[in-house]
Design an enzyme around this catalytic site. Sequence first.
Site, PDB file in Angstrom:
ATOM      1  N   HIS A 274      13.463  -2.747  -0.985  1.00 21.60           N
ATOM      2  CA  HIS A 274      12.191  -2.649  -0.254  1.00 21.60           C
ATOM      3  C   HIS A 274      11.357  -3.924  -0.438  1.00 21.60           C
ATOM      4  CE1 HIS A 274       8.359  -1.171   1.259  1.00 21.60           C
ATOM      5  NE2 HIS A 274       7.821  -1.621   0.145  1.00 21.60           N
TER       6      HIS A 274
ATOM      7  N   HIS B 284       9.389  -7.076   2.170  1.00 25.07           N
ATOM      8  CA  HIS B 284       8.095  -7.766   2.092  1.00 25.07           C
ATOM      9  C   HIS B 284       8.192  -9.278   2.117  1.00 25.07           C
ATOM     10  CE1 HIS B 284       5.143  -4.587   1.395  1.00 25.07           C
ATOM     11  NE2 HIS B 284       6.016  -3.967   0.603  1.00 25.07           N
TER      12      HIS B 284
ATOM     13  N   GLU C  35       2.710  -2.442   5.352  1.00 20.20           N
ATOM     14  CA  GLU C  35       3.804  -1.487   5.170  1.00 20.20           C
ATOM     15  C   GLU C  35       4.345  -0.916   6.485  1.00 20.20           C
ATOM     16  OE1 GLU C  35       5.456  -1.078   2.511  1.00 20.20           O
ATOM     17  OE2 GLU C  35       4.115  -1.552   0.845  1.00 20.20           O
TER      18      GLU C  35
ATOM     19  N   SER D 125      12.693  -1.575   5.769  1.00 22.18           N
ATOM     20  CA  SER D 125      13.602  -1.210   4.680  1.00 22.18           C
ATOM     21  C   SER D 125      14.118   0.222   4.808  1.00 22.18           C
ATOM     22  CB  SER D 125      12.926  -1.434   3.315  1.00 22.18           C
ATOM     23  OG  SER D 125      11.726  -0.706   3.208  1.00 22.18           O
TER      24      SER D 125
HETATM   25 FE    FE Z   1       5.781  -2.023  -0.174  1.00 17.96          FE
END
Ligand code: FE
Length: 298
Positions: A137, A142, A185, A204
């Site tokens: 993730h 990110h 997010e 993700s």
């Molecule tokens: Fe995150």
Amino acid sequence: METATAPRRVEHQQTDKGYVPVYTTAVVEQPWDSYSADDHATWSTLYQRQRALLEGRASREFLQAQDEMGMNAHMIPRFDQLNEVLGAATGWTLVGVEGLLPELDFFDHLANRRFPVTWWIRRPDQIDYIAEPDMFHDLFGHVPLLMNPVFADYMAAYGRGGVKAHAIGPEALQHLTRLYWYTVEFGLINTDEGLRIYGAGIVSSKGESLYSLESAAPNRIGFDLERIMRTRYRIDTFQKTYFVIDSYEQLMQATAPDFTPIYAALEPQEHLPAGQVQDGDRVFHQGTGEGWADGGDV
Ligand code: FE
Ligand code: PHE
């Protein structure tokens, strides 16, 4: 031999507030040599699957940045190698961590252009879902957009804003957290070729990569700072609403003003349910709400 396969869950401690997690704050060196063949295979499987899915679904900048950084399906990347490319591009540095950090530590890292990346990767039986952030993730999701100068500045500004909101109080922090949730997010971006994903929580996840763009159930609504700050979100299901930016510049400009008076103005206003569509919304798609869980917005 102790391998990196078993995630180190945050420890819990009995306190007068009940059983609470004890977050570990230390920055750790990525123990790259300790990754097992299973760990590398988990990275490979996830990388290949998501890249195939994200062609034509993720923001072009996101996919290009992964390639530029040298991330690939072959093996788990070395943070120090990524840091050479990332540092040269935007001055950001990845730092290894055990997992979630206390809020203020997290904000301080971001404000100083350090992005905390969980060093361990999920177990093979957690390929499709893991509740807490792992390396896949954090790193796959990110890190790529930190190569984009505008987004890189946005993340650092968010960190500074977090330190400030933390000092103002819990309501300010709640409003700011929703901004992070619905952009960093779970954000979508409007492009000439259609809506694309840029949120790390979406890219993700196989299921949400499809759902966020292709399902008729969720709302897709144009970015609006105060609207987002008022909107509750889901932590246990796919989002009921996704917010769509027109560009990373829009995100940067809309969040440049001092939020202090905005927090004050929002404080007496009621919070909006995650799935509600409002007068004044720029509606890209009004969700059918099919399959939505009742209650549970945070
Ligand atoms: Fe995150
Ligand atoms: N401008 C915000 C403030 O004054 C800080 C911020 C910038 C927050 C970018 C989020 C993103 O608090």
